[in-house]
Write a protein that holds these residues in place. Sequence first.
Motif, PDB file in Angstrom:
ATOM      1  N   LYS A 280       0.839  -1.206   0.000  1.00 32.56           N
ATOM      2  CA  LYS A 280       0.000   0.000   0.000  1.00 32.56           C
ATOM      3  C   LYS A 280       0.872   1.253   0.000  1.00 32.56           C
ATOM      4  O   LYS A 280       0.569   2.237  -0.664  1.00 32.56           O
ATOM      5  CB  LYS A 280      -0.901   0.009   1.234  1.00 32.56           C
ATOM      6  CG  LYS A 280      -2.133  -0.839   1.060  1.00 32.56           C
ATOM      7  CD  LYS A 280      -3.111  -0.536   2.186  1.00 32.56           C
ATOM      8  CE  LYS A 280      -4.161  -1.616   2.254  1.00 32.56           C
ATOM      9  NZ  LYS A 280      -4.800  -1.681   3.570  1.00 32.56           N
ATOM     10  N   ALA A 281       1.961   1.174   0.747  1.00 36.54           N
ATOM     11  CA  ALA A 281       2.874   2.321   0.795  1.00 36.54           C
ATOM     12  C   ALA A 281       3.500   2.566  -0.572  1.00 36.54           C
ATOM     13  O   ALA A 281       3.590   3.701  -1.030  1.00 36.54           O
ATOM     14  CB  ALA A 281       3.950   2.088   1.839  1.00 36.54           C
ATOM     15  N   TYR A 282       3.897   1.473  -1.232  1.00 41.43           N
ATOM     16  CA  TYR A 282       4.483   1.634  -2.566  1.00 41.43           C
ATOM     17  C   TYR A 282       3.453   2.197  -3.545  1.00 41.43           C
ATOM     18  O   TYR A 282       3.776   3.003  -4.407  1.00 41.43           O
ATOM     19  CB  TYR A 282       5.018   0.306  -3.099  1.00 41.43           C
ATOM     20  CG  TYR A 282       6.170  -0.251  -2.297  1.00 41.43           C
ATOM     21  CD1 TYR A 282       7.139   0.598  -1.779  1.00 41.43           C
ATOM     22  CD2 TYR A 282       6.283  -1.608  -2.072  1.00 41.43           C
ATOM     23  CE1 TYR A 282       8.193   0.090  -1.034  1.00 41.43           C
ATOM     24  CE2 TYR A 282       7.344  -2.125  -1.333  1.00 41.43           C
ATOM     25  CZ  TYR A 282       8.288  -1.263  -0.814  1.00 41.43           C
ATOM     26  OH  TYR A 282       9.318  -1.754  -0.089  1.00 41.43           O
ATOM     27  N   LEU A 283       2.216   1.748  -3.389  1.00 48.06           N
ATOM     28  CA  LEU A 283       1.161   2.243  -4.280  1.00 48.06           C
ATOM     29  C   LEU A 283       0.972   3.745  -4.098  1.00 48.06           C
ATOM     30  O   LEU A 283       0.785   4.482  -5.062  1.00 48.06           O
ATOM     31  CB  LEU A 283      -0.153   1.505  -4.015  1.00 48.06           C
ATOM     32  CG  LEU A 283      -0.193   0.071  -4.551  1.00 48.06           C
ATOM     33  CD1 LEU A 283      -1.390  -0.676  -3.999  1.00 48.06           C
ATOM     34  CD2 LEU A 283      -0.234   0.076  -6.078  1.00 48.06           C
ATOM     35  N   ARG A 284       1.035   4.174  -2.852  1.00 44.89           N
ATOM     36  CA  ARG A 284       0.929   5.618  -2.629  1.00 44.89           C
ATOM     37  C   ARG A 284       2.052   6.345  -3.321  1.00 44.89           C
ATOM     38  O   ARG A 284       1.907   7.463  -3.782  1.00 44.89           O
ATOM     39  CB  ARG A 284       0.978   5.918  -1.142  1.00 44.89           C
ATOM     40  CG  ARG A 284      -0.363   5.804  -0.526  1.00 44.89           C
ATOM     41  CD  ARG A 284      -0.245   6.129   0.925  1.00 44.89           C
ATOM     42  NE  ARG A 284      -1.086   5.192   1.634  1.00 44.89           N
ATOM     43  CZ  ARG A 284      -1.872   5.528   2.627  1.00 44.89           C
ATOM     44  NH1 ARG A 284      -1.895   6.764   3.040  1.00 44.89           N
ATOM     45  NH2 ARG A 284      -2.634   4.634   3.196  1.00 44.89           N
ATOM     46  N   ASP A 285       3.187   5.684  -3.379  1.00 48.42           N
ATOM     47  CA  ASP A 285       4.330   6.309  -4.020  1.00 48.42           C
ATOM     48  C   ASP A 285       4.057   6.593  -5.492  1.00 48.42           C
ATOM     49  O   ASP A 285       4.592   7.541  -6.059  1.00 48.42           O
ATOM     50  CB  ASP A 285       5.544   5.387  -3.900  1.00 48.42           C
ATOM     51  CG  ASP A 285       6.822   6.171  -4.012  1.00 48.42           C
ATOM     52  OD1 ASP A 285       7.300   6.645  -2.982  1.00 48.42           O
ATOM     53  OD2 ASP A 285       7.315   6.328  -5.140  1.00 48.42           O
ATOM     54  N   VAL A 286       3.246   5.764  -6.123  1.00 50.11           N
ATOM     55  CA  VAL A 286       2.905   6.054  -7.525  1.00 50.11           C
ATOM     56  C   VAL A 286       1.537   6.737  -7.606  1.00 50.11           C
ATOM     57  O   VAL A 286       0.912   6.793  -8.658  1.00 50.11           O
ATOM     58  CB  VAL A 286       2.932   4.787  -8.421  1.00 50.11           C
ATOM     59  CG1 VAL A 286       4.338   4.238  -8.521  1.00 50.11           C
ATOM     60  CG2 VAL A 286       1.975   3.717  -7.927  1.00 50.11           C
ATOM     61  N   GLY A 287       1.062   7.235  -6.474  1.00 50.03           N
ATOM     62  CA  GLY A 287      -0.136   8.081  -6.494  1.00 50.03           C
ATOM     63  C   GLY A 287      -1.445   7.361  -6.258  1.00 50.03           C
ATOM     64  O   GLY A 287      -2.505   7.984  -6.312  1.00 50.03           O
ATOM     65  N   ILE A 288      -1.418   6.053  -6.013  1.00 52.74           N
ATOM     66  CA  ILE A 288      -2.665   5.318  -5.804  1.00 52.74           C
ATOM     67  C   ILE A 288      -2.994   5.280  -4.311  1.00 52.74           C
ATOM     68  O   ILE A 288      -2.186   4.791  -3.514  1.00 52.74           O
ATOM     69  CB  ILE A 288      -2.549   3.854  -6.314  1.00 52.74           C
ATOM     70  CG1 ILE A 288      -2.046   3.814  -7.745  1.00 52.74           C
ATOM     71  CG2 ILE A 288      -3.862   3.103  -6.123  1.00 52.74           C
ATOM     72  CD1 ILE A 288      -3.078   3.990  -8.797  1.00 52.74           C
ATOM     73  N   GLY A 289      -4.173   5.798  -3.949  1.00 49.07           N
ATOM     74  CA  GLY A 289      -4.635   5.650  -2.578  1.00 49.07           C
ATOM     75  C   GLY A 289      -4.326   6.807  -1.656  1.00 49.07           C
ATOM     76  O   GLY A 289      -4.491   6.698  -0.452  1.00 49.07           O
ATOM     77  N   LEU A 290      -3.876   7.924  -2.209  1.00 49.41           N
ATOM     78  CA  LEU A 290      -3.747   9.098  -1.357  1.00 49.41           C
ATOM     79  C   LEU A 290      -5.152   9.605  -1.061  1.00 49.41           C
ATOM     80  O   LEU A 290      -6.021   9.563  -1.915  1.00 49.41           O
ATOM     81  CB  LEU A 290      -2.947  10.195  -2.058  1.00 49.41           C
ATOM     82  CG  LEU A 290      -1.446  10.003  -2.153  1.00 49.41           C
ATOM     83  CD1 LEU A 290      -0.838  11.123  -2.972  1.00 49.41           C
ATOM     84  CD2 LEU A 290      -0.826   9.974  -0.775  1.00 49.41           C
TER      85      LEU A 290
END
Length: 458
Positions: A280-290
């Motif tokens: 989930k943290a990595y996904l936020r890194d590409v903008g998913i889930g902020l």
Amino acid sequence: MTFFLETNIYQFFGRFHAMLVHLPIGFIILAVVFEMLALKKKIDLNRAISYAFLAGALSGVLSIVLGLMLASDGGYNEATLNIHKWTGITMTMIAFLLFFMKRKQKTRLWTQKSYPVLVIILVALLFVAGHNGGNLTHGSDYLLEHAPNPIRALAGMEPIRERVTDLDEALVYEDVIHPIFESKCNVCHNNDKAKGDLLLTDAESILKGGKNGNVIVAGNANESELYRRVTLNPTHKEFMPTEGRTPLTNEETMLVQWWIDEGAHFDKKVVELNLTDRIKAYLRDVGIGLKKTFIENLDLKKVDGKVIEAIQAEGFKIKPVSGNSALLEVTYSSYNKEPITTNKLEMLLKAKTNIVWLDFSGVPLNEDVVPKLGQLENLVALRMSNSNLTDAGIKAFESLKHLEYLNLYGNPISDASLESLQKLKGLQKLYLWKTNVSDEGMKSLKAYLEGATIVSGL
Ligand code: HEC
């Protein structure tokens, strides 16, 4: 000797083709402009015109030789390459012919009729060769890549799909993996330039693999050629991307690994796969889930196009976070040789209220530059891994009240930064991996930042 053995001298010279090919173009245009001038003003420019054609023809020969060398690199779309090659060769021959005709124009009548026809053909071929050359270098949707959807539809292109960033709705391939390939791989792995016979543009092509077969073994990243290539030592000659292009970030690499290990699905939603906190943290890194509530409520005017251009001229990549949004995303590639100076940053700050995502990962920042970042009042996500940040610099971030995502991986900051970080109450994700912050420090910070995930190590 070893120099010649280890380097491909053909490819070395071939790469100059794209630069040199502008010479014949220039000379031919010059000849045509002179011709029109001579007609209109009734002056005699025959000598100048004939030499312009000659220069065009000679530089054309050089471009052809270099072009053939470049083509020996392989991996170009054969049809496009053939059109480009033969229009180029024909143009050069016509330029020679026009040179001879022009020299004799006064004495030989027959040239009078064929001459203008040949000039028109030459100009037409110039467009064909140029357009196909552009497609070979940049991919066939290059011209209309950023065109609005109705124009894309006219050209038979797929409409641009707006990227979904909501964690519950995002698709793992379309919204996570495809954008990574698009930005990091597809300049070389597209329809017109399929290096290694590999296209990474769509599901079917990816599954088809490259010249050595499959590049993905669904369910096993470690067995997958694609994953192996991006995780090699960057100096390895098989490392992807080649030629010093910006490599995948650590987070992007992990997402590719996760996607393959989870079965390399093309149609599943992110939430249908196994989602750990780390992913989930990595996904936020590409903008998913902020959490988008703050951004969604921002109602800003667009930044003037001239300001955007001036910012780009300073080496920043700046673009809307999605489609037509007024909100901006900014990156500065660590491959830029020039450091970010205060002057550069001042230019960037002209768009400061609109900037919500900023990525300076891997770019070392000077002490005099960092404090100014505190002016980016609407910043939601800030990536500054390995940017040489110090405790003094972190103090400037106290004013970034809306920050939800902060990546400080690999910066030499210590417990002295904790006081400033505690004030960032909106944080959902904070990377402090490979910093000098102590374990106790991390614990105390967790108590302050309720609901935030702090990534502190493996
Ligand atoms: C600057 C051009 C360039 C970029 C960018 C690039 N590649 Fe490549 N790629 C090549 C070339 C050239 C080859 C063929 C030579 C080789 O196999 O090393 C290749 C081959 C490959 C192969 C092997 C195909 C086969 O079957 O042999 C894979 C897998 C691959 N690339 C993956 C990627 C990925 C993933 C990215 C993005 C992270 C990427 N490439 C970015 C130039 C590029």
